[in-house]
Structure formats: structure tokens, C-alpha cells
Design a protein around this motif. Sequence first.
Motif, PDB file in Angstrom:
ATOM      1  N   SER A  96      39.871  -2.792   8.647  1.00  0.00           N
ATOM      2  CA  SER A  96      40.926  -3.605   8.053  1.00  0.00           C
ATOM      3  C   SER A  96      40.497  -4.064   6.672  1.00  0.00           C
ATOM      4  CB  SER A  96      41.238  -4.828   8.925  1.00  0.00           C
ATOM      5  OG  SER A  96      40.100  -5.676   9.031  1.00  0.00           O
ATOM      6  N   GLU A  97      41.481  -4.460   5.864  1.00  0.00           N
ATOM      7  CA  GLU A  97      41.190  -4.950   4.513  1.00  0.00           C
ATOM      8  C   GLU A  97      42.266  -5.937   4.087  1.00  0.00           C
ATOM      9  OE1 GLU A  97      41.359  -3.186  -0.014  1.00  0.00           O
ATOM     10  OE2 GLU A  97      40.254  -1.992   1.480  1.00  0.00           O
ATOM     11  N   GLN A  98      41.847  -7.076   3.537  1.00  0.00           N
ATOM     12  CA  GLN A  98      42.769  -8.067   2.987  1.00  0.00           C
ATOM     13  C   GLN A  98      42.298  -8.496   1.600  1.00  0.00           C
ATOM     14  OE1 GLN A  98      41.532  -8.790   6.341  1.00  0.00           O
ATOM     15  NE2 GLN A  98      43.332  -7.730   7.129  1.00  0.00           N
ATOM     16  N   LEU A  99      43.242  -8.778   0.726  1.00  0.00           N
ATOM     17  CA  LEU A  99      42.927  -9.352  -0.577  1.00  0.00           C
ATOM     18  C   LEU A  99      42.564 -10.821  -0.383  1.00  0.00           C
ATOM     19  CD1 LEU A  99      42.921  -8.556  -3.622  1.00  0.00           C
ATOM     20  CD2 LEU A  99      45.204  -9.574  -3.753  1.00  0.00           C
ATOM     21  N   CYS A 100      41.505 -11.276  -1.044  1.00  0.00           N
ATOM     22  CA  CYS A 100      41.024 -12.645  -0.853  1.00  0.00           C
ATOM     23  C   CYS A 100      40.349 -13.114  -2.139  1.00  0.00           C
ATOM     24  CB  CYS A 100      40.052 -12.677   0.323  1.00  0.00           C
ATOM     25  SG  CYS A 100      39.473 -14.316   0.773  1.00  0.00           S
ATOM     26  N   PHE A 114      32.443 -16.564  10.469  1.00  0.00           N
ATOM     27  CA  PHE A 114      32.102 -17.021   9.121  1.00  0.00           C
ATOM     28  C   PHE A 114      33.181 -16.633   8.114  1.00  0.00           C
ATOM     29  CE2 PHE A 114      29.908 -16.306   5.012  1.00  0.00           C
ATOM     30  CZ  PHE A 114      29.440 -17.587   4.785  1.00  0.00           C
ATOM     31  N   SER A 115      33.676 -15.406   8.204  1.00  0.00           N
ATOM     32  CA  SER A 115      34.649 -14.947   7.208  1.00  0.00           C
ATOM     33  C   SER A 115      35.957 -15.721   7.286  1.00  0.00           C
ATOM     34  CB  SER A 115      34.903 -13.440   7.363  1.00  0.00           C
ATOM     35  OG  SER A 115      35.414 -13.144   8.643  1.00  0.00           O
ATOM     36  N   SER A 116      36.327 -16.231   8.467  1.00  0.00           N
ATOM     37  CA  SER A 116      37.614 -16.915   8.611  1.00  0.00           C
ATOM     38  C   SER A 116      37.521 -18.435   8.540  1.00  0.00           C
ATOM     39  CB  SER A 116      38.278 -16.513   9.938  1.00  0.00           C
ATOM     40  OG  SER A 116      37.486 -16.921  11.039  1.00  0.00           O
ATOM     41  N   LYS A 117      36.310 -18.999   8.699  1.00  0.00           N
ATOM     42  CA  LYS A 117      36.192 -20.456   8.819  1.00  0.00           C
ATOM     43  C   LYS A 117      35.405 -21.141   7.697  1.00  0.00           C
ATOM     44  CE  LYS A 117      36.407 -20.649  13.889  1.00  0.00           C
ATOM     45  NZ  LYS A 117      35.666 -21.094  15.111  1.00  0.00           N
ATOM     46  N   ALA A 118      34.486 -20.432   7.058  1.00  0.00           N
ATOM     47  CA  ALA A 118      33.546 -21.109   6.158  1.00  0.00           C
ATOM     48  C   ALA A 118      34.100 -21.368   4.763  1.00  0.00           C
ATOM     49  CB  ALA A 118      32.255 -20.296   6.051  1.00  0.00           C
ATOM     50  N   GLY A 119      35.102 -20.607   4.337  1.00  0.00           N
ATOM     51  CA  GLY A 119      35.622 -20.757   2.987  1.00  0.00           C
ATOM     52  C   GLY A 119      34.666 -20.282   1.914  1.00  0.00           C
TER      53      GLY A 119
END
Length: 282
Positions: free
Chosen positions: A10-14, A64-69
Motif C-alpha cells: 500500500s502507499e499513501q501521500l503523507c 508507530f506509523s499511525s500513532k506517533a506523528g
Amino acid sequence: MTTSAITKVSEQLCFGGKQIRYKHQSAVLHCDMQFSVFLPPQAETARVPALYWLSGLTCTDENFSSKAGAQQFAAKLGIALIIPDTSPRGDDVPDDENAAYDFGLGAGFYVNATQAPFNKHYKMYDYIVSELPELVEAALPLTDKRAISGHSMGGHGALVIGLRNPERYCSISAFSPICNPANSPWGIKAFNGYLGEDRSQWQQYDASLLLRDAKKVAPILVDQGSADNFYPEQLRTASLVEAASLNDVNAEIRLQPGYDHSYYFIASFIGEHLHFHAQYLK
């Protein structure tokens, strides 16, 4: 899409960069593995250094990728984030017979297990130090500059791996690490299961014991919350403070009043940790 030996899931712009999840067949762990990567915008035109993040008990590569900012800071600093899973996984991978949260799946402790039935799959130390960096550095626009960080069990892993491999990592940091696992309930259980009863084999995976005798030590930053319900019994931060003072190394170990063991704590200070690493990743 397949890049070398890794396949994009998967890939998302961030924050102008890319948050990507990959899978691959691990020759070290003898199972399929997934890991996450954040590539900052700078990676579009140049190679960038990387921070390896090791997560704690029960976590996967996604916590980590979804919670740490962390991505907002990594994007500004031009640092890639490499976020592996916390243990081997799969139908053939052995778990704790009671499915406990602190041993087996999700609890690899970043050691190379020597005891059956775990010694075939649970080689997380070799996976983090050798196999994963070789894969991502061959497939992605990364330099050979690396730092390492982590939380709780992953903080233990980051300290141990960084201390044992000073030539590979420019800097080390940790949140709420298990600092002296040879003398903590979590560590004693894990080390008995993975390494056996010979305590001389445990020393190579104990950050406090390693730090006392280390000849070359990368700069270290540790944050521990004073309201952490696992502090001090499980985490034994005082042991790391004592080891750092005995060896007179570049280690800042901070007690943060009122913070607990959660990702709210990590999110509060992850920017400071990334800026800490950035000065050594240049």
C-alpha cells in the motif's frame, strides 16, 4: 509493484512524502514479513538517511506509523523511517503455548533465539541488523547513514543493537526502554524462553550491561515517563543511568514528569528525537 526482493502492499501521500507498506520473504526468519517505510519528499530527487524504529510488545509495523506523528518531522528533516514488525509471523511460526502478550508472536525481543522451537524463526537481531537494511538500501533511495530508535521492548532492541553495532548507527534513542532485561520480569521470561537458562548468554542483549563496558558509544537520548505503570520494575531505568555514569558516555536520560507508557508520550517528544538524530545523520 515489486522492487528487487520487496513487494509494495500500500502507499499513501503523507506530508509531501510517501507512507508505504511492503512485504517480502525473509530468509532469516523463514516466513513472510511486512514492514512500513516513510520516504520524505527529499527522496524524490536524492538519497536520504534512515531512522530504524523498533516497536514494543503486541505491536506491528503499523502502530508507530499511525500513532506517533513522526512523518511531519521526518518530512522537514529529510529522514526516511523504516518500521519493521516486532516478530516473525505465520501459521508455521511457534507462539507461546498460552498466547501470552509478552512472549512469542508480537514479542520477539530483538534477539537471536537459540532454544527450540523458537530458534528457527526468532532471529530478529539478525533481521534488523543485516537482512532488512540490505533489502531497503538496495531497493530504496537511502544513504548508508542510519540511526535507531524504539519504544519499550523496541527501546531495548534499539539500545542493544545500537550499542553492539556503533559502526552501523550514528545515534540511538529510546522511549520507555527495558533497560536491564536480565533483571526484569519481562526480560527474564523472554530470555529463558529464547536463550535458555545460561545467564551468560543474556548479557549480549542487556543494554545496561553492554553500556558499562562499551568502548565506542554513539550519542544516546532516552525519555522515560514518571507516570509509566511499568516504571521502574519492568523498565529499570536506573540501571541504564548508572551504567552511563560509570562509562562517562554521551547519554542523556530524561525523566518526563506525568507521562505514561502510551503513544501519547511518544507523540509528545518524537519531534525532539528526530531533531536529535538529524544532527548525526548529516
